[in-house]
Motif scaffolding. Sequence first.
Motif, PDB file in Angstrom:
ATOM      1  N   ALA A 150      44.519  50.134  13.913  1.00  0.00           N
ATOM      2  CA  ALA A 150      45.566  50.629  14.818  1.00  0.00           C
ATOM      3  C   ALA A 150      45.789  50.080  16.276  1.00  0.00           C
ATOM      4  CB  ALA A 150      45.430  51.963  15.025  1.00  0.00           C
ATOM      5  N   ARG A 201      51.978  60.535  12.751  1.00  0.00           N
ATOM      6  CA  ARG A 201      51.568  61.331  11.798  1.00  0.00           C
ATOM      7  C   ARG A 201      51.498  61.725  11.120  1.00  0.00           C
ATOM      8  NH1 ARG A 201      50.067  64.798  15.897  1.00  0.00           N
ATOM      9  NH2 ARG A 201      48.931  63.233  17.024  1.00  0.00           N
ATOM     10  N   TYR A 235      54.702  60.491  17.642  1.00  0.00           N
ATOM     11  CA  TYR A 235      53.881  59.614  17.814  1.00  0.00           C
ATOM     12  C   TYR A 235      54.816  59.578  19.906  1.00  0.00           C
ATOM     13  CZ  TYR A 235      49.746  58.287  15.479  1.00  0.00           C
ATOM     14  OH  TYR A 235      48.763  58.395  14.415  1.00  0.00           O
ATOM     15  N   ASN A 265      39.275  63.865  19.582  1.00  0.00           N
ATOM     16  CA  ASN A 265      39.963  63.608  18.958  1.00  0.00           C
ATOM     17  C   ASN A 265      39.767  64.192  17.007  1.00  0.00           C
ATOM     18  OD1 ASN A 265      43.540  63.316  19.160  1.00  0.00           O
ATOM     19  ND2 ASN A 265      42.753  61.407  18.021  1.00  0.00           N
ATOM     20  N   TYR A 318      48.121  61.745  24.057  1.00  0.00           N
ATOM     21  CA  TYR A 318      47.509  60.571  23.336  1.00  0.00           C
ATOM     22  C   TYR A 318      49.335  59.460  23.623  1.00  0.00           C
ATOM     23  CZ  TYR A 318      48.596  57.945  19.087  1.00  0.00           C
ATOM     24  OH  TYR A 318      48.519  57.601  18.090  1.00  0.00           O
TER      25      TYR A 318
HETATM   26  C1  E1W Z   1      45.957  56.512  16.475  1.00  0.00           C
HETATM   27  C2  E1W Z   1      40.749  55.129  12.370  1.00  0.00           C
HETATM   28  C3  E1W Z   1      41.253  56.298  13.394  1.00  0.00           C
HETATM   29  C4  E1W Z   1      42.051  54.993  13.813  1.00  0.00           C
HETATM   30  C5  E1W Z   1      43.410  55.395  14.811  1.00  0.00           C
HETATM   31  C6  E1W Z   1      43.616  56.986  15.106  1.00  0.00           C
HETATM   32  C7  E1W Z   1      42.976  58.429  14.709  1.00  0.00           C
HETATM   33  C8  E1W Z   1      42.947  59.396  14.340  1.00  0.00           C
HETATM   34  C9  E1W Z   1      41.918  57.103  13.139  1.00  0.00           C
HETATM   35  C10 E1W Z   1      44.139  58.524  16.246  1.00  0.00           C
HETATM   36  C11 E1W Z   1      45.482  59.916  16.357  1.00  0.00           C
HETATM   37  C12 E1W Z   1      45.603  55.518  15.779  1.00  0.00           C
HETATM   38  N1  E1W Z   1      44.506  57.466  15.711  1.00  0.00           N
HETATM   39  N2  E1W Z   1      46.041  59.462  15.280  1.00  0.00           N
HETATM   40  N3  E1W Z   1      46.984  60.545  15.055  1.00  0.00           N
HETATM   41  N4  E1W Z   1      46.697  61.417  16.260  1.00  0.00           N
HETATM   42  N5  E1W Z   1      45.754  60.897  16.764  1.00  0.00           N
HETATM   43  O1  E1W Z   1      46.747  56.760  17.008  1.00  0.00           O
HETATM   44  O2  E1W Z   1      45.127  54.775  14.895  1.00  0.00           O
HETATM   45 CL1  E1W Z   1      40.711  58.446  12.662  1.00  0.00          CL
END
Ligand code: E1W
Length: 462
Positions: free
Chosen positions: A61, A89, A103, A370, A405
Amino acid sequence: MAFTDHMNMPARKPVTLVGAGLVGALLATLLAQRGFTVEVFERRPDPRAHGFLGGRSINLALAERGLRALRQAGLADAVLAQAVMMRGRMVHPLDGATNLQRYGVDDSEVIRSVSRGGLNILLLDAAERAGAGLHFDTTLAGVDFTGGTVALACNDGATRTQAAGLLIGCDGAGSALRAAMSKTANLGERIEPLGHGYKELEIPPPPAGGFAIDPHALHIWPRGHYMCIALPNTEGNFTVTLFLPNEGAPPSFATLTDVVAARDFFAQQFPDALALMPAFEEVWSAHPVGQLATLYLDRWHLDGRALLLGDAAHAIVPFHGQGMNAGFEDAAELAALLEQQAGDPAAAFAAFEDRRKPNADAIAALSLANYIEMRDGVADPRYLLKRELAAALTERAPGYFMSRYRMVSFTSIPYATCIARDREQTALMESILAGHDTLADVDLEAAAARVRATLPPLPEGA
Ligand code: E1W
Ligand code: FAD
C-alpha cells in the motif's frame, strides 16, 4: 562548515549505497539527480534481467508520504499509472456480510496498491537514468572503518576490497552494514519479535476476467487474534496475507501442521476467501511463513562515515502499511539534508537522525497498535460511538479535526505529531461524550465549536 560559493564547493564524497530495494533505489535516484556520484551494491540479481525474485508481500500500500517522495523524484505519475486505487477497507465478517469503510472524506483520500517488483524495477530504471551506478549480485561482506574500505562479495565467489565513500545502508531489516557498524560502536540494537508470522496466498482473476472481489478496496477478514488481508493487483489477482500467531493454542502456524489442516482452517474461518483460491494447496505449500518484528536502534550513524535508513534502521510490523512509506520519507529527507550540507555529512547524518528517529518510533508504535485494531474487527460500542463523533467533527471542523488514520495516510504531518494530536483529539472527544451513550443528544455544532476553540489548527503537512 557549509560553503555556498559554487566555485569553492566542498568536495562531495562519492556515495556508496548498500541495497537497491525500494528505499535504496529511490535514494540513489534522488542523490544522483542532485549531482552526487552514487554507486549502489545489491546482493540480488538485476530483477529487470532475471524476473523479480522478491520475497515477502507481493503488493504494497502506497500512501501520501511515499507518493510525496516519489513526486520529488518526478516518478509519481509513472507509479500511479501502475497502481490500483483503494478507497477503504472492505471488512469480511464470518457471516459474509461485507461492508466498505471509507478511508478518507472522498476519492482524493485513497491509498494505492502497487507491485513491489514493478515498483522496484521502475525505481532502478530511474536511478540509472539519473546517473547512479548499479552493481547487482554484489553483497556487502564487511567494512574497515579505520581504513575506509568495504569488502564486496560477488556471486562468482570473488571478493574485492575498495574505497568506501559515504556509506549509506538501505539493506533492509537484516542489514549487513548495521552488523558491520555494530562491531565498531554500540548502536543500541533491540529486536522485538511480534510472535506472529505471515503466509502469502493468492486469489487469481476469475476465468471470465476482471476481479473476483472489489478491486478498489483493501480487504480484511478480522478474526480476533489473527486475520487475513487482500490487496489488488493490476492484473486482476489479489495478494492475500494470513497473519497468525506462530505458537500456542490453535489456530497457530504450529498447529497447522499440514496443508489439510490449513484448508480445514480456511474452510472454517475464511470460507468466502477459500472459495476464490483454486490453487490453495500449491500456494500454501510453496510459500514459507515470514516473521515479523520491530527493530529499534539508539544510533543510526557513525559520525560522517556510515548511516542506516529504511528497514535497516527501523523495521516495523506491517499493520499500518507504512514501512515503505516511512523509508521513502527517510530518503527524501536525507537527500535534502545532504544537499544542504554537502561539505559536512556528519552534520547531515546527525540532523537526519534527530528529525527521523522520533517519527520512526512513532510509526513503530502505531503499526503495532493497528494490528489489534484491525484483527478485532467488531469493535466495542464505545469505540463505535467515538468513530461516529469523529466523523461528525471531521465534517464540521475541517482544519481542526482529522482522524489518526487520515493524518498517517493522507498527510505528511510527522508521525510523532500524529500521535500527539490524536491524543488531544481523543481526550476532547471523551470529554464531549461524557455521560452520553449515543450521539442523539450531543450538540454537534457546539462540539465542533469547542474543537475549534480548544485545539490549534492542524499542523503543517496536513
Ligand atoms: C493500510 C499489510 C497491511 C498494509 C496496509 C494496511 C494493513 C491493515 C495491512 C492499515 C489499515 C494500508 N493498512 N487498513 N485499514 N485500516 N488500517 O492502510 O496498508 Cl495488514
Ligand atoms: P528492503 O525492501 O528489504 O530492501 C533491502 C535490499 O537490500 C534488498 O534488495 C536486499 O537484497 C539488499 N541487501 C540485503 N543485504 C545486502 C547486502 N549484504 N549487500 C547488498 N545488498 C543487500 N510497507 C508499506 O509502505 N506498505 C505496505 O503495504 C507494506 N506491506 C508489507 C507487508 C509485509 C508482509 C511486510 C513484511 C512488509 C510490508 N511493508 C509495507 C514494509 C516494506 O516491505 C518495507 O518497509 C520496505 O520494503 C523497506 O524497504 P528497504 O529498501 O528499506 O528494504
